[in-house]
Structures are given as C-alpha cells and as structure tokens.
Design an enzyme around this catalytic site. Structure first.
Site, mmCIF file in Angstrom:
data_model
loop_
_atom_site.group_PDB
_atom_site.id
_atom_site.type_symbol
_atom_site.label_atom_id
_atom_site.label_comp_id
_atom_site.label_asym_id
_atom_site.label_seq_id
_atom_site.Cartn_x
_atom_site.Cartn_y
_atom_site.Cartn_z
ATOM 1 N N GLU A 60 0.845 -1.189 0.000
ATOM 2 C CA GLU A 60 0.000 0.000 0.000
ATOM 3 C C GLU A 60 0.883 1.242 0.000
ATOM 4 O O GLU A 60 1.760 1.385 0.844
ATOM 5 C CB GLU A 60 -0.903 -0.015 1.237
ATOM 6 C CG GLU A 60 -1.921 1.100 1.266
ATOM 7 C CD GLU A 60 -2.846 0.984 2.462
ATOM 8 O OE1 GLU A 60 -3.980 0.515 2.287
ATOM 9 O OE2 GLU A 60 -2.427 1.356 3.572
ATOM 10 N N SER A 76 -3.045 3.994 -0.647
ATOM 11 C CA SER A 76 -3.771 3.895 0.610
ATOM 12 C C SER A 76 -5.208 4.350 0.401
ATOM 13 O O SER A 76 -5.500 5.166 -0.478
ATOM 14 C CB SER A 76 -3.102 4.781 1.665
ATOM 15 O OG SER A 76 -3.971 5.041 2.740
#
Length: 342
Positions: free
Chosen positions: A246, A272
């Site tokens: 991420e 994210s």
C-alpha cells in the site's frame, strides 16, 4: 445452521451476486477506497460469484456519488454518522432504485427490513437508531469504552446540503470510483474520482518514470517531479512488488509539496485508502506481467480523461511493439532498483 440446518445464514448464502452489487454500489456512492476493487473481486472469486471489473465499471456509470467524506470532501466520519451513517446512504440509494432490497443481511432477514428500523429518513425509524446516530465525538482520551455520553443536538436530515445527499443533489453525477481503460491499461485501472479535483479530470503531460515507491518519494522530495508531469510508478503490482504494498507516501508528499492539483500519478500498484488527487492505480496488466506500463519512457505524453474513462500514452501500436522488442532483447520485465524480499 447447526441447530436447524438453515443454510440461508451461511456466508455463501448471504454473499450473492445481488449482495456484491449492493456493496459496490454503496462504495461508489461514498467514493470509497480503490482497494475495495481488489478485495471485492477476491471475495467474489472465492465465493464463486460471477462479479467482475465489468460489473464495477457498469455500476460506476449509473450510481452517483452522494457522500464525500474526508479526505475527498469536507465532512468527517462523525458528520456522516450524524446524517444516518451507512444506512443513511443505503436509504437514499434504495429511494433511487439503485439497490436490491430483498438480499439477506447478517442481522436482518432483508435489507428492506433493516432500513425500516435504521434509516433516519423513514417515519418507521426506531428511537434506538435515532439516539445512536446522535452519538458525537467526546474528545476524551481514555482506554476505557463508554466513558462519555456526548450527543449531537439533532440529526442531519438535510439531503441537499448535508453530509449525505439524495439522488437529486449528488456530489458527483457519476460514481466516486471509475474504471479507466486504454493502451496504458488494456485490462483496466481504477481511480477514486471523488478525490480528484474537477480541474484535472482531463490531464495531458509528460511522464516521469520510476520503478518503485522509494524512487517516487525521491523524485517528489527533490523536486524532479514538476507541475504538469505524470509520475509513473511501476513494478509495484502483485508480481512485481512483489505483494502490491500500500502506497500512501507518494500522494501525501505530493500534497505536501503543494502540487496535488497539478500532477498525475499512475501505478500498477495500489494506494492507501486515504489517498486523493489524480492517483490512478491497479494498472493491468502490471509491468512485471508484460503490461504496457513497462514500455513507458521519460517524456512520453500521458493522456487521461476520467469522463471518457480513458488512459493512454501517445504512442502508436507500432512504437509500442518496437519498444517491447527492445525490452525483451535486454533485461526484460525487471525493475531497476535495490529491494530485498524475505
């Protein structure tokens, strides 16, 4: 199930095609994380449900964004809660005819039955539900639960200007997530439109290419990335990463540099859920899987049109084929970086 042999309560009975469509409709209406796409497709595959990226693309065209919470909008989650929370959004979607109401829920026989009790816009909404949605932040730091009883004075039922809108007053007329396709991502990629400033829904600029998140951070912080450029972060997909980490830092640092409305970011990896800006992810095929993103060079012109659902590099098929031959005659589809994977 064990007492009565009632298989309607089993996960596979709840996770039907209609339930997946409802879940994605909810996400699109709220401009949720692009990571939803990864998770919901994986769940559908595991459940043997025929739900694909094409379904997500269809939903994104037909469902408006009716709630923009931070970081995409001005409302905090506590504001959304005061407006009825998730069931408040579901209620508006039902009134717009966008949901299957006969699906089974884990806590109610049907979605319709649940909304009858918990949708604050309905006269049947229970007192318990109304009291729950008045719960406000207490601003008390404590490891103990139930340490405050702070309440909002009233609920937010303003569906034109409040935290949750109705279908006639959408934040965005199409959904908060969109699937883009083009010669850069023939199998599709995803962007959170709810987080993209309207002035850069159309973007055209030269590519700045890096082979890792770490390299992306470096070119952002040392000002190599200039306004008007498209930062291409490749070899961060499931195979190339490996693992598809991420990525929050690139979008955060671009914001910190004050150029969040002036650049584009594209990656075969993922961002994210808290990211915003023109951040396009999940480009498929990924670079490590012979995707066109592996062929991009610095200075190539990247053209993005969210409304047209397109993402392209201004190269002909012949030019891309020539670059593919050059790449495969050399190192191949390998990231040029130092990364140790345990």
């Amino acid at each position: 199930y064990y007492d009565d042999s009632d298989d309607s309560v089993l996960p596979r009975s709840i996770a039907t095609k209609e339930a997946f469509e409802n879940a994605m409709t909810m996400d699109v209406a709220m401009g949720g994380s692009t990571n939803t796409v990864l998770h919901i497709l994986a769940m559908a595959q595991s459940a043997d449900v025929d739900f694909t990226l094409d379904d997500i693309e269809r939903i994104s065209h037909t469902v408006p964004c009716i709630c923009k919470a931070s970081p995409s909008g001005k409302w905090e989650i506590s504001d959304v809660h005061r407006a009825g929370g998730i069931t408040g959004i579901l209620g508006e979607l039902v009134r717009a005819g966008k949901l299957h109401t006969n699906v089974h829920s884990i806590d109610y026989p049907t979605l319709e039955a649940k909304l009858a009790d918990w949708d604050i816009m309905r006269p049947t909404c229970t007192e318990e539900a109304q009291q729950m949605y008045k719960a406000a932040p207490g601003h008390i730091i404590s490891p103990e639960p139930w340490t405050h009883t702070t309440l909002f004075d009233s609920l937010d039922r303003d569906r034109a200007n409040g935290a949750i809108h109705d279908i006639n007053h959408p934040e965005i007329h199409e959904g908060g997530l969109a699937v883009l396709r083009g010669n850069l991502a023939p199998d599709g990629c995803v962007v959170k439109t709810a987080g993209v400033p309207p002035e850069i829904w159309k973007f055209r600029g030269p590519a700045l290419v890096v082979d890792s998140q770490e390299q992306a951070i470096e070119v952002i912080l040392n000002d190599t990335l200039k306004p008007g450029m498209a930062l291409v972060i490749r070899y961060e997909g499931p195979k190339g990463g490996p693992g598809m980490q991420e990525m929050l830092y690139p979008t955060s640092f671009v914001k910190g540099k004050g150029i969040g409305k002036q650049v584009a970011m594209l990656t075969d990896g993922r961002y994210s859920g808290g990211s915003s800006g023109l951040a396009i992810g999940h480009m498929a095929p990924e670079a490590a899987n012979k995707g066109p993103v592996a062929l991009i060079k610095n200075g190539d012109i990247i053209d993005i049109d969210i409304e047209a659902r397109s993402v392209n590099v201004e190269l002909t098929d012949e030019q891309l084929d020539e670059r593919r031959r050059e790449l495969e005659a050399g190192d191949g589809y390998v990231a040029h970086r130092n990364r140790h994977v345990s």
